[in-house]
Scaffold this motif. Structure first.
Motif, PDB file in Angstrom:
ATOM      1  N   LEU A  60       0.866  -1.161   0.000  1.00  0.00           N
ATOM      2  CA  LEU A  60       0.000   0.000   0.000  1.00  0.00           C
ATOM      3  C   LEU A  60       0.907   1.215   0.000  1.00  0.00           C
ATOM      4  O   LEU A  60       2.027   1.164   0.527  1.00  0.00           O
ATOM      5  N   LEU A  61       0.441   2.310  -0.595  1.00  0.00           N
ATOM      6  CA  LEU A  61       1.342   3.424  -0.889  1.00  0.00           C
ATOM      7  C   LEU A  61       1.130   4.622   0.030  1.00  0.00           C
ATOM      8  O   LEU A  61       0.050   4.808   0.593  1.00  0.00           O
ATOM      9  N   PRO A  62       2.173   5.460   0.169  1.00  0.00           N
ATOM     10  CA  PRO A  62       2.066   6.643   1.033  1.00  0.00           C
ATOM     11  C   PRO A  62       0.963   7.590   0.573  1.00  0.00           C
ATOM     12  O   PRO A  62       0.687   7.717  -0.628  1.00  0.00           O
ATOM     13  N   HIS A  63       0.367   8.271   1.527  1.00  0.00           N
ATOM     14  CA  HIS A  63      -0.692   9.238   1.230  1.00  0.00           C
ATOM     15  C   HIS A  63      -0.105  10.621   0.947  1.00  0.00           C
ATOM     16  O   HIS A  63       1.070  10.880   1.195  1.00  0.00           O
ATOM     17  N   ARG A  64      -0.960  11.502   0.412  1.00  0.00           N
ATOM     18  CA  ARG A  64      -0.533  12.872   0.132  1.00  0.00           C
ATOM     19  C   ARG A  64      -0.176  13.584   1.435  1.00  0.00           C
ATOM     20  O   ARG A  64      -0.997  13.714   2.319  1.00  0.00           O
ATOM     21  N   ARG A  65       1.057  14.018   1.519  1.00  0.00           N
ATOM     22  CA  ARG A  65       1.494  14.787   2.669  1.00  0.00           C
ATOM     23  C   ARG A  65       2.396  15.920   2.196  1.00  0.00           C
ATOM     24  O   ARG A  65       3.310  15.656   1.434  1.00  0.00           O
ATOM     25  N   PRO A  66       2.120  17.144   2.635  1.00  0.00           N
ATOM     26  CA  PRO A  66       1.049  17.536   3.549  1.00  0.00           C
ATOM     27  C   PRO A  66      -0.333  17.308   2.936  1.00  0.00           C
ATOM     28  O   PRO A  66      -0.491  17.372   1.726  1.00  0.00           O
ATOM     29  N   ASP A  67      -1.316  17.058   3.802  1.00  0.00           N
ATOM     30  CA  ASP A  67      -2.675  16.808   3.342  1.00  0.00           C
ATOM     31  C   ASP A  67      -3.381  18.155   3.170  1.00  0.00           C
ATOM     32  O   ASP A  67      -4.055  18.654   4.068  1.00  0.00           O
ATOM     33  N   ARG A  68      -3.217  18.732   1.984  1.00  0.00           N
ATOM     34  CA  ARG A  68      -3.758  20.067   1.721  1.00  0.00           C
ATOM     35  C   ARG A  68      -5.286  20.068   1.743  1.00  0.00           C
ATOM     36  O   ARG A  68      -5.910  21.044   2.191  1.00  0.00           O
ATOM     37  N   ARG A 400       6.873  15.595  -4.477  1.00  0.00           N
ATOM     38  CA  ARG A 400       7.544  15.047  -5.657  1.00  0.00           C
ATOM     39  C   ARG A 400       7.956  13.597  -5.438  1.00  0.00           C
ATOM     40  O   ARG A 400       7.899  12.775  -6.363  1.00  0.00           O
ATOM     41  N   ALA A 401       8.371  13.289  -4.220  1.00  0.00           N
ATOM     42  CA  ALA A 401       8.780  11.916  -3.919  1.00  0.00           C
ATOM     43  C   ALA A 401       7.603  10.956  -4.063  1.00  0.00           C
ATOM     44  O   ALA A 401       7.722   9.898  -4.699  1.00  0.00           O
ATOM     45  N   ARG A 402       6.475  11.332  -3.509  1.00  0.00           N
ATOM     46  CA  ARG A 402       5.296  10.478  -3.607  1.00  0.00           C
ATOM     47  C   ARG A 402       4.886  10.302  -5.062  1.00  0.00           C
ATOM     48  O   ARG A 402       4.582   9.183  -5.509  1.00  0.00           O
ATOM     49  N   ALA A 403       4.862  11.396  -5.823  1.00  0.00           N
ATOM     50  CA  ALA A 403       4.473  11.316  -7.231  1.00  0.00           C
ATOM     51  C   ALA A 403       5.415  10.413  -8.009  1.00  0.00           C
ATOM     52  O   ALA A 403       4.982   9.637  -8.872  1.00  0.00           O
ATOM     53  N   ALA A 404       6.714  10.481  -7.708  1.00  0.00           N
ATOM     54  CA  ALA A 404       7.686   9.642  -8.406  1.00  0.00           C
ATOM     55  C   ALA A 404       7.424   8.162  -8.140  1.00  0.00           C
ATOM     56  O   ALA A 404       7.534   7.324  -9.053  1.00  0.00           O
ATOM     57  N   LEU A 405       7.062   7.827  -6.916  1.00  0.00           N
ATOM     58  CA  LEU A 405       6.771   6.427  -6.592  1.00  0.00           C
ATOM     59  C   LEU A 405       5.515   5.952  -7.318  1.00  0.00           C
ATOM     60  O   LEU A 405       5.496   4.861  -7.896  1.00  0.00           O
ATOM     61  N   TYR A 406       4.468   6.765  -7.310  1.00  0.00           N
ATOM     62  CA  TYR A 406       3.229   6.383  -7.990  1.00  0.00           C
ATOM     63  C   TYR A 406       3.457   6.221  -9.498  1.00  0.00           C
ATOM     64  O   TYR A 406       2.901   5.315 -10.128  1.00  0.00           O
ATOM     65  N   GLU A 407       4.272   7.082 -10.064  1.00  0.00           N
ATOM     66  CA  GLU A 407       4.614   6.953 -11.489  1.00  0.00           C
ATOM     67  C   GLU A 407       5.344   5.640 -11.737  1.00  0.00           C
ATOM     68  O   GLU A 407       5.062   4.939 -12.718  1.00  0.00           O
ATOM     69  N   GLU A 408       6.277   5.313 -10.884  1.00  0.00           N
ATOM     70  CA  GLU A 408       7.063   4.093 -11.058  1.00  0.00           C
ATOM     71  C   GLU A 408       6.187   2.849 -10.973  1.00  0.00           C
ATOM     72  O   GLU A 408       6.366   1.886 -11.731  1.00  0.00           O
ATOM     73  N   ILE A 409       5.211   2.861 -10.071  1.00  0.00           N
ATOM     74  CA  ILE A 409       4.301   1.721  -9.888  1.00  0.00           C
ATOM     75  C   ILE A 409       3.244   1.658 -10.983  1.00  0.00           C
ATOM     76  O   ILE A 409       2.631   0.625 -11.227  1.00  0.00           O
ATOM     77  N   GLY A 410       2.995   2.796 -11.653  1.00  0.00           N
ATOM     78  CA  GLY A 410       1.960   2.845 -12.679  1.00  0.00           C
ATOM     79  C   GLY A 410       0.595   3.192 -12.136  1.00  0.00           C
ATOM     80  O   GLY A 410      -0.427   2.805 -12.713  1.00  0.00           O
ATOM     81  N   LEU A 411       0.565   3.946 -11.018  1.00  0.00           N
ATOM     82  CA  LEU A 411      -0.706   4.330 -10.400  1.00  0.00           C
ATOM     83  C   LEU A 411      -0.944   5.819 -10.547  1.00  0.00           C
ATOM     84  O   LEU A 411      -1.267   6.536  -9.598  1.00  0.00           O
ATOM     85  N   ARG A 412      -0.828   6.293 -11.767  1.00  0.00           N
ATOM     86  CA  ARG A 412      -0.973   7.742 -12.016  1.00  0.00           C
ATOM     87  C   ARG A 412      -2.354   8.252 -11.644  1.00  0.00           C
ATOM     88  O   ARG A 412      -2.519   9.408 -11.274  1.00  0.00           O
ATOM     89  N   GLU A 413      -3.382   7.374 -11.738  1.00  0.00           N
ATOM     90  CA  GLU A 413      -4.740   7.831 -11.444  1.00  0.00           C
ATOM     91  C   GLU A 413      -4.932   8.185  -9.988  1.00  0.00           C
ATOM     92  O   GLU A 413      -5.924   8.833  -9.627  1.00  0.00           O
ATOM     93  N   LEU A 414      -4.005   7.790  -9.137  1.00  0.00           N
ATOM     94  CA  LEU A 414      -4.117   8.108  -7.710  1.00  0.00           C
ATOM     95  C   LEU A 414      -3.211   9.264  -7.277  1.00  0.00           C
ATOM     96  O   LEU A 414      -3.223   9.643  -6.119  1.00  0.00           O
ATOM     97  N   ILE A 415      -2.433   9.795  -8.191  1.00  0.00           N
ATOM     98  CA  ILE A 415      -1.544  10.915  -7.820  1.00  0.00           C
ATOM     99  C   ILE A 415      -2.378  12.135  -7.491  1.00  0.00           C
ATOM    100  O   ILE A 415      -2.100  12.841  -6.527  1.00  0.00           O
TER     101      ILE A 415
END
Length: 415
Positions: A60-68, A400-415
């Protein structure tokens, strides 16, 4: 069907702000410098270790932080957030996937589906805003509605902290089982996090047979000593319950009910005379992964702190040397998570299912873990003190770190 452990990848905002009242480690390490990169890589190493044992592994992947978005609902933003809310907006606590949801495998449910109910985590402010992203991930990972039913949280009237307060006992993972929901009534100076009504609601939502469902009260002594979740003092796997003597308020009744339903159950109880509650909680002896090895027999995957606590290690060595069901001990390094109050069991959510029915992006092998580790090494902060959460450069790095991980996993729809 097999058991799959879904580990939470430790996010780039991992810090020691001491947010969790009743969590001894969290309070003790408040204000210290954390190491998010090392923390996440330790988590990856644990997953790699378990894969090499032949266990199935998911993420399971990290959540958006800070949680705007959460801050916006509170009428503020990341630049003007008051100190009382800042740390809660940055918390990486979603890493502890045992609190993501409660899971009932298909053999236990009347409709033949595996049911997952996302935890509301309403007792602690820093965790109360996790559920929307958890729900989104689980609905994607378990999207096959012929096999899975993913429920939103029960109303926040009653606190629910997920699988950390839930145990399942069975002859084998793919066989019908007995589900045990553990709740609190009193916790001394500390809050009770799992409410009985929340547990009963989850059992109803999952369509569990009342004859195969038990509700047990966690002991006040355990909560008051710092066992904020049941998985700090007890863990179950197939026909084995591994528990501290002081885990439950009325253990004779619980044990009797289990033995009536599962005659072959083995209860491995650690007496308080051998291991005190304080040593059990300090070492996280029970916040271990109790697993069935593909080669046969059960193993306990424990943190380094277990080996470093003399009473605990002596008891475990004697247990393995005897004829008990736990035959092997494996030690893993999750010190960064432990310092914030979460051991090997906190980091994972157990799901019994057919792997081919799960979105493959949430399953890992060693090659995928290599890719994940590469993103972490490149993007995660090396060190962070809680007062750095005020720095805009840190906000940008985390996002940026979270987005990079989601891109690598192929979960762009959750960015």
């Amino acid at each position: 069907m097999r058991e799959i452990n879904f580990d939470g990848i430790i996010g780039p905002s991992h810090n020691y702000s001491g947010l969790s009242l009743g969590n001894v480690a969290s309070a003790s390490n408040k204000g210290l410098v954390s190491h998010p990169r090392a923390a996440a890589l330790q988590g990856v190493a644990k997953m790699r270790h378990n894969l090499r044992l032949g266990l199935a592994q998911g993420i399971l992947l990290p959540h958006r932080r800070p949680d705007r978005a959460w801050l916006g609902e509170l009428g503020t933003d990341v630049g003007t957030v008051p100190p009382s809310l800042r740390a809660a907006a940055f918390s990486a606590s979603a890493m502890w996937a045992a609190n993501a949801a409660t899971v009932s495998p298909a053999p236990d449910c009347t409709d033949g589906c595996c049911h997952l109910t996302v935890a509301n985590l309403r007792t602690m402010a820093h965790r109360s805003h996790e559920w929307p992203e958890t729900l989104a991930q689980l609905r994607l990972a378990f999207a096959d509605e012929t096999r899975f039913a993913v429920h939103p949280p029960v109303p926040a009237t009653f606190g629910d902290e997920g699988a950390a307060n839930h145990m399942r006992l069975c002859a084998s993972h793919d066989a019908p089982g007995i589900e045990v929901f553990v709740y609190g009534q009193r916790g001394g100076a500390y809050p009770v996090r799992q409410h009985e009504e929340a547990s009963r609601a989850v059992a109803r939502l999952h369509g569990l047979d009342p004859e195969h469902t038990l509700f047990a009260c966690q002991s006040e002594a355990a909560i008051a000593a710092g066992a904020f979740h049941n998985d700090v003092v007890a863990v179950a796997n197939e026909n084995v319950l591994f528990t501290h003597e002081q885990a439950f308020e009325d253990r004779p009744s619980l044990y009797a009910a289990l033995k009536r339903r599962i005659p072959e159950i083995e209860i491995v109880e650690v007496p308080a005379s051998a291991v005190s509650l304080e040593d059990a909680i300090r070492s996280y002896l029970f916040n271990a992964q109790l697993v069935t090895l593909p080669t046969g027999g059960m193993a306990l995957i424990v943190p380094d702190e277990v080996r470093e606590t003399p009473t605990v290690w002596a008891w475990l060595e004697a247990q393995v040397a005897g004829n008990g069901p736990i035959r092997r001990i494996f030690v893993v390094d999750v010190r960064q998570s432990m310092a914030n109050g979460g051991g090997p069991a906190c980091l994972r959510l157990r799901v019994v299912a057919e792997p081919e029915c799960i979105d493959p992006r949430f399953l890992v092998d060693e090659a995928k873990l290599d890719r994940i580790a590469g993103v972490i090494a490149q993007h995660w902060p090396e060190a962070m003190a809680p007062d750095q959460l005020r720095e805009p450069a840190i906000w940008t790095q985390m996002e940026r770190a979270r987005a990079a991980l989601y891109e690598e996993i192929g979960l762009r729809e959750l960015i």
